[in-house]
Design an enzyme around this catalytic site. Structure first.
Site, PDB file in Angstrom:
ATOM      1  N   THR A  95       0.795  -1.234   0.000  1.00  0.00           N
ATOM      2  CA  THR A  95       0.000   0.000   0.000  1.00  0.00           C
ATOM      3  C   THR A  95       0.828   1.284   0.000  1.00  0.00           C
ATOM      4  OG1 THR A  95      -1.827  -1.106   1.071  1.00  0.00           O
ATOM      5  CG2 THR A  95      -1.746   1.284   1.302  1.00  0.00           C
ATOM      6  N   ASP A 214      -9.570  -3.634   0.345  1.00  0.00           N
ATOM      7  CA  ASP A 214      -8.356  -4.285   0.877  1.00  0.00           C
ATOM      8  C   ASP A 214      -8.624  -5.017   2.203  1.00  0.00           C
ATOM      9  OD1 ASP A 214      -5.278  -4.490   0.870  1.00  0.00           O
ATOM     10  OD2 ASP A 214      -5.685  -3.612   2.829  1.00  0.00           O
ATOM     11  N   HIS A 218      -8.201  -9.095   2.748  1.00  0.00           N
ATOM     12  CA  HIS A 218      -7.314  -9.769   3.704  1.00  0.00           C
ATOM     13  C   HIS A 218      -8.105 -10.725   4.599  1.00  0.00           C
ATOM     14  CE1 HIS A 218      -3.579  -7.700   2.978  1.00  0.00           C
ATOM     15  NE2 HIS A 218      -4.104  -6.511   3.141  1.00  0.00           N
ATOM     16  N   HIS A 361      -1.171  -9.417  -0.369  1.00  0.00           N
ATOM     17  CA  HIS A 361      -0.559  -8.808  -1.560  1.00  0.00           C
ATOM     18  C   HIS A 361       0.840  -8.397  -1.183  1.00  0.00           C
ATOM     19  CE1 HIS A 361      -1.168  -4.909   0.404  1.00  0.00           C
ATOM     20  NE2 HIS A 361      -2.288  -5.453   0.856  1.00  0.00           N
TER      21      HIS A 361
HETATM   22 ZN   LIG Z   1      -3.503  -4.606   2.318  1.00  0.00          ZN
END
Ligand SMILES: [Zn+2]
Length: 478
Positions: A95, A214, A218, A361
């Site tokens: 990020t 996001d 996760h 990621h």
């Molecule tokens: Zn993330």
């Protein structure tokens, strides 16, 4: 009409040597083509107000969500604007690094935000998601909101974006919010649109950041269709709210809006763990960052640590800093540790056996699952245009171009985004070949026509004498 007569004159003339207008015909076509090019180059200059841009990021919006889920509001946005289906982001696909690449146009080794967790061995400083306010980490680059504010009569605003609540080069955006994940999207949207519509000097560059999808990616993993459908509907509703608000405030037609993201998401599994504890003692190294790219600072001899790790797992790539592949552009910065470990897609590096998240990621940036998308709407962008790919570092020079800013040195290429922009002339190779062949055909046809007419006019005409006699025989009749 005038052009038509001009052409007819030229075709009827006897010889190019005696008629400059035949050469002028060629010039005319050349001018016609050139003027076409120029029209393309100068494009639509109808917006004379200072150009303005809102940059929006929905964290962790994987590119293929767009194909696999319903996004009525986002699809409407795209229909009236442009879409880049895959944006190739920068390694590591995390990020903080990618958000800073978007606003600087630089690879991580050049802008210095090389991970979400960093350690500087000279100053002994640490950086993390919760300890990111020291300008030391950010000052290796100048983000676009700072450059924008150096222009006369312009200000920048941020309803969050990594780095916007830090005084980078002694400047924050004129209007900004301290980062807090508990602030609702509605509040962020209200703030940014208020600043965009009421501030003086006007806000010409603004950012808006949202933590989803996001956080859910996760938590549930991207393969949990039901949970992802729920959160992606919320994201789409936020986009609907954004567009509605801009329309209500009369900003929709004049404001350029980019909606993009920093990275995608891969599915993780309890059965895909790489346990470092099975390969090396924790006392042999400091762990600066863990997964899926681990940053290892050896406490003993580097080679010894490397040897212990290199065969740790067939799903783990182990690199000495100097051997990190060039394609990652991830080597030339002191904050990159002596050894990095890169897990294969979907694999998780751990120091014990538990899996903390079902999606993650950070993996190799050539993996499609790591790519985000980009959509844009506004006076600077075409309507209904789609392109397959671009680099995340190309967003920066495009934004500078739209805002009329001189970009800082960067790794992006404006040319990669020309087809998205109304004021740029863009052509693909097959079209270029087609145009060249077409132009050659027109010129050949014209040349043949000229030669044919010349031959026809200069050939002996059987009745010419008789006609001359007709013209001249008045005195004889007398
Ligand atoms: Zn993330």
């Amino acid at each position: 009409m005038q052009q038509h007569n001009y052409l007819r004159l030229c075709v009827l003339s006897r010889s190019p040597d005696h008629c400059p207008c035949c050469i002028s015909t060629m010039t005319f076509f050349a001018l016609l083509m050139f003027s076409g090019l120029m029209t393309g180059c100068t494009g639509n200059s109808s917006y004379s107000l200072p150009p303005r841009l809102l940059l929006v990021s929905f964290d962790g919006f994987r590119a293929d969500y767009l194909q696999n889920y319903e996004f009525p509001h986002l699809q409407n946005f795209i229909k009236e604007g442009v879409l880049v289906e895959h944006v190739k982001n920068v390694f590591i696909t995390k990020t903080f690094p990618n958000h800073y690449s978007i606003v600087t146009g630089l690879y991580e080794e050049s802008h210095g935000i090389i991970a979400n967790s960093m350690y500087d061995s000279v100053t002994k400083k640490h950086f993390s998601d919760f300890n990111d306010k020291d300008p030391f980490w950010w000052n290796e680059a100048i983000p676009i909101w700072v450059t924008n504010q150096l222009q006369e009569n312009r200000s920048s605003a941020a309803a969050m974006w990594p780095g916007t609540d830090v005084a980078i080069y002694n400047a924050t955006p004129s209007y900004f919010m301290n980062y807090s994940p508990s602030v609702t999207f509605k509040e962020r949207l209200n703030n940014i649109t208020t600043w965009l519509s009421t501030s003086s000097p006007p806000v010409t560059f603004a950012t808006l950041y949202w933590e989803e999808p996001d956080a859910s990616g996760h938590k549930y993993g991207p393969e949990d269709k039901e949970s992802m459908r729920r959160v992606l509907k919320e994201v789409d509703d936020h986009i609907g709210d954004l567009v509605q608000k801009l329309k209500m405030l009369g900003l929709w037609e004049s404001l350029n809006v980019i909606i993009t993201s920093d990275h995608g998401m891969a599915q993780c599994s309890e059965s895909r763990l790489i346990n470092l504890d099975l390969c090396i003692s924790r006392s042999d190294y400091s762990l600066i960052d863990l997964t899926p790219v681990a940053a290892i600072l050896p406490k003993i001899n580097i080679t010894e640590v490397y040897d212990k790790l290199k065969n740790c797992s067939p799903h783990l790539n182990v690199y000495l800093k100097e051997d990190i592949p060039n394609r990652f552009h991830y080597q030339h910065n002191d904050r990159i540790q002596p050894i990095i470990l890169v897990a294969d897609e979907g694999w998780t590096i751990v120091q014990n056996k538990s899996l903390s998240k079902l999606g993650d990621h950070g993996y190799d940036n050539s993996l499609p699952a790591m790519h985000p998308f980009l959509a844009a709407h506004g006076p600077a962008f075409h309507r209904g245009y789609k392109q397959s790919t671009m680099n995340i570092v190309d967003i920066y020079p495009m934004m500078c171009h739209i805002l009329g800013l001189k970009p800082q040195p960067n790794n992006g290429t404006l040319g990669h985004t020309k087809c998205l922009l109304v004021d740029q002339w863009c052509i693909h190779l097959p079209e270029a070949i087609g145009i060249v062949i077409g132009a050659l055909l027109v010129l050949t046809t014209l040349t043949c026509l000229i030669i044919f007419m010349q031959n026809r006019l200069s050939a002996p005409r059987p009745f010419s004498r008789l006609q001359l006699q007709d013209d001249d025989d008045d005195p004889l009749i007398e």
